[in-house]
Design a protein around this motif. Structure first.
Motif, PDB file in Angstrom:
ATOM      1  N   ARG A 172       0.838  -1.197   0.000  1.00 54.73           N
ATOM      2  CA  ARG A 172       0.000   0.000   0.000  1.00 54.73           C
ATOM      3  C   ARG A 172       0.876   1.251   0.000  1.00 54.73           C
TER       4      ARG A 172
ATOM      5  N   VAL B 291       1.025   4.268  -2.881  1.00 52.87           N
ATOM      6  CA  VAL B 291       0.872   5.700  -2.590  1.00 52.87           C
ATOM      7  C   VAL B 291       2.033   6.471  -3.185  1.00 52.87           C
TER       8      VAL B 291
ATOM      9  N   ASN C  12      -4.028   7.793   2.273  1.00 54.67           N
ATOM     10  CA  ASN C  12      -4.739   7.762   0.990  1.00 54.67           C
ATOM     11  C   ASN C  12      -5.582   9.020   0.735  1.00 54.67           C
TER      12      ASN C  12
ATOM     13  N   ALA D 132      -5.261   6.287  -4.218  1.00 50.72           N
ATOM     14  CA  ALA D 132      -5.800   7.433  -3.480  1.00 50.72           C
ATOM     15  C   ALA D 132      -7.318   7.309  -3.392  1.00 50.72           C
ATOM     16  N   THR D 133      -7.870   7.634  -2.224  1.00 49.60           N
ATOM     17  CA  THR D 133      -9.318   7.511  -2.033  1.00 49.60           C
ATOM     18  C   THR D 133     -10.009   8.860  -1.906  1.00 49.60           C
TER      19      THR D 133
END
Length: 228
Positions: free
Chosen positions: A31, A35, A110, A203-204
Protein backbone atom coordinates in the motif's frame (compact mmCIF):
# COMPACT_ATOMS: atom_id res chain seq x y z
CA UNK A 1 1.79 -39.68 21.45
CA UNK A 2 -0.40 -36.99 22.95
CA UNK A 3 2.65 -34.77 23.45
CA UNK A 4 3.54 -35.32 19.79
CA UNK A 5 0.12 -34.04 18.62
CA UNK A 6 0.29 -31.11 21.02
CA UNK A 7 3.72 -30.22 19.66
CA UNK A 8 2.46 -30.46 16.07
CA UNK A 9 -0.54 -28.23 16.95
CA UNK A 10 1.74 -25.63 18.49
CA UNK A 11 3.96 -25.70 15.39
CA UNK A 12 0.95 -25.29 13.13
CA UNK A 13 -0.34 -22.36 15.19
CA UNK A 14 3.06 -20.70 15.08
CA UNK A 15 3.33 -21.30 11.35
CA UNK A 16 -0.15 -19.84 10.78
CA UNK A 17 0.70 -16.81 12.91
CA UNK A 18 3.92 -16.24 10.99
CA UNK A 19 2.06 -16.56 7.64
CA UNK A 20 -0.64 -14.04 8.70
CA UNK A 21 2.01 -11.63 9.98
CA UNK A 22 3.99 -11.84 6.76
CA UNK A 23 0.87 -11.27 4.62
CA UNK A 24 -0.18 -8.30 6.73
CA UNK A 25 3.29 -6.80 6.50
CA UNK A 26 3.38 -7.29 2.71
CA UNK A 27 -0.01 -5.66 2.25
CA UNK A 28 1.08 -2.65 4.27
CA UNK A 29 4.29 -2.38 2.32
CA UNK A 30 2.47 -2.71 -0.99
CA UNK A 31 0.00 0.00 0.00
CA UNK A 32 2.84 2.37 0.83
CA UNK A 33 4.47 1.64 -2.52
CA UNK A 34 1.19 2.37 -4.34
CA UNK A 35 0.87 5.70 -2.59
CA UNK A 36 4.42 6.64 -3.54
CA UNK A 37 3.79 5.40 -7.07
CA UNK A 38 0.62 7.43 -7.39
CA UNK A 39 2.45 10.67 -6.62
CA UNK A 40 5.36 9.88 -8.91
CA UNK A 41 3.11 8.73 -11.75
CA UNK A 42 0.97 11.85 -11.43
CA UNK A 43 3.99 14.12 -11.66
CA UNK A 44 5.44 12.11 -14.55
CA UNK A 45 2.40 12.76 -16.74
CA UNK A 46 3.83 16.14 -17.78
CA UNK A 47 1.44 18.08 -19.99
CA UNK A 48 -2.14 17.10 -19.25
CA UNK A 49 -4.72 18.17 -21.85
CA UNK A 50 -8.08 18.42 -20.09
CA UNK A 51 -10.35 20.44 -22.39
CA UNK A 52 -10.60 21.43 -26.03
CA UNK A 53 -12.86 23.96 -27.71
CA UNK A 54 -13.59 24.04 -31.43
CA UNK A 55 -15.33 27.23 -32.51
CA UNK A 56 -16.56 28.62 -35.80
CA UNK A 57 -17.28 32.32 -36.21
CA UNK A 58 -19.04 34.00 -39.13
CA UNK A 59 -17.56 37.44 -39.78
CA UNK A 60 -19.57 39.86 -41.92
CA UNK A 61 -17.59 43.00 -41.10
CA UNK A 62 -14.20 43.68 -39.55
CA UNK A 63 -13.67 45.32 -36.17
CA UNK A 64 -10.66 47.06 -34.66
CA UNK A 65 -8.90 43.74 -33.94
CA UNK A 66 -8.16 43.35 -37.64
CA UNK A 67 -6.23 46.62 -37.71
CA UNK A 68 -5.59 48.82 -40.71
CA UNK A 69 -4.48 45.98 -43.00
CA UNK A 70 -7.64 44.00 -42.24
CA UNK A 71 -9.90 46.94 -42.85
CA UNK A 72 -8.06 47.80 -46.06
CA UNK A 73 -8.56 44.40 -47.68
CA UNK A 74 -11.25 42.49 -45.84
CA UNK A 75 -13.79 45.30 -45.51
CA UNK A 76 -13.90 45.62 -49.27
CA UNK A 77 -14.18 41.88 -49.81
CA UNK A 78 -16.90 41.40 -47.19
CA UNK A 79 -19.03 44.38 -48.13
CA UNK A 80 -18.27 45.04 -51.80
CA UNK A 81 -18.39 41.39 -52.86
CA UNK A 82 -21.21 40.39 -50.48
CA UNK A 83 -19.24 37.71 -48.74
CA UNK A 84 -18.99 36.34 -45.22
CA UNK A 85 -15.80 35.01 -43.69
CA UNK A 86 -15.92 31.71 -41.78
CA UNK A 87 -13.27 31.82 -39.10
CA UNK A 88 -12.49 28.46 -37.46
CA UNK A 89 -10.09 27.93 -34.56
CA UNK A 90 -9.49 25.60 -31.61
CA UNK A 91 -8.28 26.12 -28.05
CA UNK A 92 -6.44 23.40 -26.13
CA UNK A 93 -6.44 23.74 -22.32
CA UNK A 94 -3.47 22.12 -20.61
CA UNK A 95 -1.88 21.87 -17.17
CA UNK A 96 1.86 21.46 -16.78
CA UNK A 97 2.20 18.85 -14.02
CA UNK A 98 5.97 19.32 -13.99
CA UNK A 99 5.54 22.95 -12.94
CA UNK A 100 6.84 23.86 -9.46
CA UNK A 101 3.36 25.29 -8.78
CA UNK A 102 1.90 21.77 -9.02
CA UNK A 103 2.05 20.35 -5.50
CA UNK A 104 0.71 17.23 -3.77
CA UNK A 105 0.45 17.05 0.01
CA UNK A 106 -0.63 13.97 1.97
CA UNK A 107 -3.24 14.93 4.58
CA UNK A 108 -4.04 11.43 5.86
CA UNK A 109 -3.74 7.86 4.69
CA UNK A 110 -4.74 7.76 0.99
CA UNK A 111 -5.99 11.36 1.26
CA UNK A 112 -4.27 14.18 -0.62
CA UNK A 113 -4.48 17.91 -1.26
CA UNK A 114 -3.54 18.85 -4.84
CA UNK A 115 -2.58 22.39 -5.76
CA UNK A 116 -2.88 22.98 -9.51
CA UNK A 117 -0.65 25.30 -11.55
CA UNK A 118 -2.14 28.00 -13.80
CA UNK A 119 -3.72 26.61 -16.95
CA UNK A 120 -1.86 26.89 -20.27
CA UNK A 121 -3.75 27.66 -23.48
CA UNK A 122 -2.84 26.80 -27.07
CA UNK A 123 -4.84 28.46 -29.85
CA UNK A 124 -4.68 27.24 -33.42
CA UNK A 125 -6.46 28.76 -36.40
CA UNK A 126 -7.61 25.71 -38.34
CA UNK A 127 -9.23 27.32 -41.37
CA UNK A 128 -10.44 30.61 -42.83
CA UNK A 129 -12.77 30.60 -45.81
CA UNK A 130 -15.14 32.97 -47.52
CA UNK A 131 -18.74 32.26 -48.35
CA UNK A 132 -19.92 33.80 -51.61
CA UNK A 133 -23.57 34.71 -51.05
CA UNK A 134 -24.26 35.27 -54.75
CA UNK A 135 -22.60 32.08 -55.94
CA UNK A 136 -23.59 30.05 -52.84
CA UNK A 137 -20.11 28.55 -52.60
CA UNK A 138 -17.10 28.50 -50.31
CA UNK A 139 -13.89 30.17 -51.44
CA UNK A 140 -10.37 29.78 -50.03
CA UNK A 141 -8.59 32.15 -47.67
CA UNK A 142 -6.97 35.33 -49.05
CA UNK A 143 -8.67 35.15 -52.47
CA UNK A 144 -5.55 36.07 -54.44
CA UNK A 145 -7.40 36.66 -57.72
CA UNK A 146 -9.90 39.01 -56.10
CA UNK A 147 -7.25 40.92 -54.19
CA UNK A 148 -4.89 41.22 -57.15
CA UNK A 149 -7.74 42.49 -59.29
CA UNK A 150 -8.64 45.12 -56.71
CA UNK A 151 -5.12 46.34 -55.93
CA UNK A 152 -3.29 48.13 -58.70
CA UNK A 153 0.06 47.15 -57.25
CA UNK A 154 -0.91 43.52 -56.67
CA UNK A 155 -1.10 41.60 -53.40
CA UNK A 156 2.48 41.21 -52.14
CA UNK A 157 3.93 38.65 -49.74
CA UNK A 158 4.34 41.43 -47.18
CA UNK A 159 0.63 42.26 -47.43
CA UNK A 160 -0.22 38.60 -47.02
CA UNK A 161 1.90 38.33 -43.86
CA UNK A 162 0.28 41.46 -42.42
CA UNK A 163 -3.17 40.02 -43.10
CA UNK A 164 -2.18 36.74 -41.42
CA UNK A 165 -0.97 38.70 -38.37
CA UNK A 166 -4.30 40.55 -38.31
CA UNK A 167 -6.12 37.21 -38.32
CA UNK A 168 -3.99 36.06 -35.36
CA UNK A 169 -4.85 39.19 -33.38
CA UNK A 170 -8.54 38.67 -34.04
CA UNK A 171 -8.32 35.03 -32.92
CA UNK A 172 -6.42 36.08 -29.80
CA UNK A 173 -9.18 38.50 -28.78
CA UNK A 174 -11.93 35.94 -29.38
CA UNK A 175 -9.98 33.19 -27.61
CA UNK A 176 -9.27 35.30 -24.50
CA UNK A 177 -12.95 36.09 -24.09
CA UNK A 178 -13.85 32.41 -24.38
CA UNK A 179 -11.06 31.23 -22.08
CA UNK A 180 -12.06 33.55 -19.26
CA UNK A 181 -15.73 32.56 -19.57
CA UNK A 182 -15.32 28.77 -19.24
CA UNK A 183 -12.73 28.44 -16.46
CA UNK A 184 -15.14 26.47 -14.25
CA UNK A 185 -15.75 23.88 -16.98
CA UNK A 186 -12.02 23.46 -17.59
CA UNK A 187 -11.33 22.97 -13.88
CA UNK A 188 -14.17 20.48 -13.59
CA UNK A 189 -12.68 18.43 -16.43
CA UNK A 190 -9.18 18.57 -14.89
CA UNK A 191 -10.51 17.46 -11.51
CA UNK A 192 -12.40 14.52 -13.02
CA UNK A 193 -9.37 13.38 -15.03
CA UNK A 194 -6.90 13.57 -12.16
CA UNK A 195 -9.27 11.87 -9.71
CA UNK A 196 -9.55 8.89 -12.07
CA UNK A 197 -5.78 8.66 -12.44
CA UNK A 198 -5.10 9.04 -8.71
CA UNK A 199 -7.65 6.45 -7.64
CA UNK A 200 -6.06 3.94 -9.98
CA UNK A 201 -2.94 4.24 -7.81
CA UNK A 202 -4.70 3.91 -4.46
CA UNK A 203 -5.80 7.43 -3.48
CA UNK A 204 -9.32 7.51 -2.03
CA UNK A 205 -9.89 11.22 -1.34
CA UNK A 206 -8.46 14.25 -3.16
CA UNK A 207 -8.96 17.96 -2.55
CA UNK A 208 -8.13 20.38 -5.38
CA UNK A 209 -7.24 24.04 -5.36
CA UNK A 210 -6.89 25.97 -8.62
CA UNK A 211 -5.05 29.15 -9.49
CA UNK A 212 -7.47 31.23 -11.55
CA UNK A 213 -5.69 34.33 -12.85
CA UNK A 214 -7.42 36.08 -15.72
CA UNK A 215 -5.89 35.14 -19.08
CA UNK A 216 -4.40 38.24 -20.69
CA UNK A 217 -2.47 36.75 -23.60
CA UNK A 218 -2.29 33.57 -25.65
CA UNK A 219 -0.10 32.22 -28.41
CA UNK A 220 -1.92 31.77 -31.72
CA UNK A 221 -0.68 29.39 -34.42
CA UNK A 222 -1.88 29.06 -38.01
CA UNK A 223 -2.44 25.78 -39.82
CA UNK A 224 -0.11 25.09 -42.72
CA UNK A 225 -2.80 25.46 -45.39
CA UNK A 226 -3.47 29.03 -44.22
CA UNK A 227 0.09 30.15 -43.62
CA UNK A 228 1.47 28.65 -46.85
Amino acid sequence: MTEFFIGMAVMLVLAAALWIWSKTRNRKSAREIRVFSSIEQLKAIGQLSVYKVLTKEIVTETDHTWGEIGNRYLSWVLSGKKMAMIFEFEIDFRYNLQSPYFQIAEKAENTYAVKMPPCDYEVNIRDIRFYDEQGSRLLPWLLPDLLNGFLSGGFSEENKNKLVDAAKKHAEKQALELINNIQSEVQKSAKSTLESISRAFGATAIEFSFATPEATQVSVEMSEKIAS
